[in-house]
Design a protein around this motif. Structure first.
Motif, short mmCIF file in Angstrom:
data_model
loop_
_atom_site.label_atom_id
_atom_site.label_comp_id
_atom_site.label_asym_id
_atom_site.label_seq_id
_atom_site.Cartn_x
_atom_site.Cartn_y
_atom_site.Cartn_z
N GLN B 161 -32.78 16.79 93.41
CA GLN B 161 -32.80 15.51 94.11
C GLN B 161 -32.04 15.72 95.40
O GLN B 161 -31.05 16.45 95.41
CB GLN B 161 -32.12 14.44 93.25
N GLN B 162 -32.48 15.11 96.47
CA GLN B 162 -31.75 15.26 97.73
C GLN B 162 -30.32 14.75 97.54
O GLN B 162 -30.14 13.55 97.34
CB GLN B 162 -32.46 14.50 98.86
N TRP B 163 -29.23 15.51 97.42
CA TRP B 163 -29.15 16.91 97.65
C TRP B 163 -28.26 17.55 96.61
O TRP B 163 -27.20 18.07 96.91
CB TRP B 163 -28.60 17.15 99.06
N ARG B 164 -28.71 17.48 95.40
CA ARG B 164 -27.98 18.12 94.30
C ARG B 164 -28.95 18.49 93.18
O ARG B 164 -30.00 17.88 93.04
CB ARG B 164 -26.92 17.16 93.71
N ASP B 196 -37.83 13.98 94.55
CA ASP B 196 -38.25 13.54 95.89
C ASP B 196 -39.06 14.62 96.59
O ASP B 196 -40.20 14.84 96.24
CB ASP B 196 -37.04 13.07 96.71
N VAL B 197 -38.45 15.32 97.53
CA VAL B 197 -39.21 16.31 98.30
C VAL B 197 -39.21 17.66 97.56
O VAL B 197 -38.71 17.77 96.45
CB VAL B 197 -38.61 16.46 99.71
N CYS B 238 -34.61 21.02 102.88
CA CYS B 238 -34.89 19.71 102.29
C CYS B 238 -34.09 18.59 102.92
O CYS B 238 -33.97 17.52 102.34
CB CYS B 238 -34.63 19.76 100.78
N GLY B 239 -33.55 18.81 104.13
CA GLY B 239 -32.83 17.72 104.79
C GLY B 239 -31.42 18.11 105.15
O GLY B 239 -31.02 19.27 105.03
#
Ligand SMILES: [Cu+2]
Ligand SMILES: [Cu+2]
Lengths: 229, 304
Positions: B161-164, B196-197, B238-239
């Motif tokens: 999951q963004q970001w973990r 998500d992504v 991823c962000g």
């Protein structure tokens, strides 16, 4: 037929102009970057060996380049609010956090973030009541608005949202405590010096891909650093 | 005088004796070099030997590195010899009569055969070892073709999951943890997905690397062989916090693992109740604020 040949002077001029334009662009870029970088609010050590960190989360910050974005304000020692997520804290210190949450909530994308972690006693106080797991389905269904999550320190604090249809709902920040809010308090220990990133796990970037763009990816909104010195 | 030197050093005879010299020195040095790469450097090559898949990857890298030695040395020796022996010396005019240039079909043929064999051989080697050992630690998709020969597997779901990364354990009441511990000498099945992504679960020392795609279960296998620490990194941009999307895990004794898992199960009991039923994928059905969440019928945007 030969093409038009510029004189030496004209060519040198063009070159100089191009070079100047390039430098100008660079300065513009750097200045733009510096201008949009949020300030760092420093929370100094108190005599008791602990410090107080007071923040608020607003559904729309109301200031700066993105007034409609969701984000944080941090209070400095004089009581003034700064729209930022960059916080300087002393090392090996208990930080007493008071969070005023003015935004509405929803469910978590991953319910594991409903667990309070990394705080003293493993709890956070929501409007005075100690909670270790925050159920998004309770609190009259207002769900979780945001989570304060510092991966390297193992901290996760979910924040109940307020009802979006509350009478005195704060539509634009900076909000004040006469408006609908939840007060979340907790304490954590800073440990050693370092820069610790923090983020929110509610995809609250309205209108962005997966809710994770915009404010979720911008310092000063839902992404920040704890600078422990 | 200059012409004599030219003709002498470039005659067919001279060429043959030069080749013999190059080849004999090359052979000796190559054998030493290959032994050094295989026995001295080899055991230190990435990604180590913590799991069977890591061992496999290390073997592949060791094998290819060892094969590279003679190729590299031949090129170097040939160049070196050429520069020393066949360079234009002071007083020579350096031009070569066209008549002196001739083809050598044997040399050409050997070149074609050797390089083709090497390249095709390596391709076959790589293809075989990429798939045969239970997918070589790579994500094999939702229905893996190459599976370990056992059904006694520890299942670990990796949720990006963004970001973990978080981890779900269907064999431990479906609990979800932010950390990861694994028992030694155990066959592990990773079920990798995203909320998500696209992310990528890269457990370096485990020799496991599998993309984390939303709405998709990507399976990867590994067998732990030694205890120790490993690093998990996201390997798909991823962000903003992609670079910070990593954590550390440990391979511990089976007993320690049991203890850890049981403790975690107890500690997390109240949050496990709030989790959706264990599933191989979770569908975040909404984007925008509140972002949607997974595996529930409640509209997260209803209150907005
Ligand atoms: Cu948020
Ligand atoms: Cu990622």
């Amino acid at each position: 037929m030969k093409g038009v040949r510029l004189s030496k002077g004209a060519r040198a001029g063009a070159l100089l102009f191009g070079f100047a334009a390039l430098i100008g662009l660079l300065i513009f870029g750097v200045a733009g970057y510096l201008r949009t970088s949020p300030p760092t609010v420093s929370v100094g050590a108190s005599s008791s060996g602990s410090v107080n960190l007071v923040m608020q989360t607003d559904g729309a910050v109301g200031v700066g380049p993105h007034p409609s974005w969701v984000g944080y304000f941090v209070q400095d020692a004089s009581g003034a609010w700064h729209q930022t997520t960059l916080i300087q804290l002393p090392q090996n210190t208990d930080v007493h956090v008071t969070l005023y949450e003015y935004d509405s909530g929803g469910n978590l994308r991953n319910s594991v973030w409903s667990q309070v972690a990394g705080t003293t006693g493993g709890v956070a106080y929501i409007n005075g009541a100690a909670e270790s797991v925050v159920n998004p389905n309770t609190n009259t269904g207002n769900g979780i608005a945001h989570t304060f999550n510092v991966p390297a320190l193992g901290i996760n604090v979910p924040m109940y949202g307020v009802s979006g249809s509350a009478k005195n709902f704060c539509n634009t920040g900076p909000c004040n405590t006469s408006q609908a809010h939840n007060t979340i308090t907790f304490t954590f220990h800073t440990g050693g010096a370092g820069t610790y990133r923090w983020q929110c796990f509610v995809p609250c970037g309205l209108g962005y891909l997966e809710g994770n763009g915009g404010p979720m990816q911008s310092l000063g909104y839902m992404a920040g650093f704890l600078k422990v010195v | 005088m200059a012409r004599f030197v030219l003709e002498d050093s470039r005659s067919e005879e001279a060429g043959k004796s030069a080749l013999v010299k190059i080849l004999s020195v090359w052979a000796v040095v190559s054998i030493i070099g290959m032994a050094l790469v295989w026995f001295v450097l080899g055991p230190h090559l990435a990604p180590g030997t913590m799991t069977d898949q890591a061992q496999g990857a290390q073997f592949d890298i060791k094998f290819v590195s060892t094969l590279v030695v003679p190729v590299l040395l031949f090129v170097w020796f040939f160049f070196g010899y050429s520069i020393m022996k066949w360079r234009v010396r002071p007083g020579e005019d350096g031009t070569l009569p066209a008549a002196n240039l001739s083809g050598n079909s044997k040399a050409q043929g050997a070149w074609y055969v050797i390089t083709t064999t090497l390249v095709l051989g390596l391709a076959a080697f790589g293809t075989y070892f990429l798939i045969a050992p239970a997918g070589a630690g790579g994500g094999e998709g939702a229905s893996p073709i190459w599976t370990p020969g056992t059904t006694k597997l520890l299942q670990v779901q990796v949720i990006a999951q963004q970001w973990r990364f978080t981890y779900r354990w269907p064999q431990f009441g479906g609990m979800e943890t932010t950390g990861i511990e694994l028992p030694v000498n155990t066959e592990i099945e990773f079920n990798v997905t995203s909320l998500d992504v696209i992310h990528d679960f890269w457990a370096y020392q485990l020799g496991v690397k599998a993309d984390a795609n939303p709405d998709y279960n990507n399976v990867a296998y590994t067998k732990t062989l030694a205890t120790g620490r490993f690093t998990v990194r996201c390997d798909e941009l991823c962000g903003i916090w992609h670079g910070a999307m990593y954590n550390y895990g440990t391979v511990v004794s089976q007993q320690q693992f049991e203890q850890w898992a049981t403790n975690m199960e107890q500690q997390n009991a109240s949050v496990t109740k709030l989790l959706p039923k264990y599933s191989l994928t979770y569908t975040p059905s909404y984007s925008g604020a509140g972002g949607g969440y997974y595996n529930t019928s409640v509209d997260p945007n209803a209150n907005l």
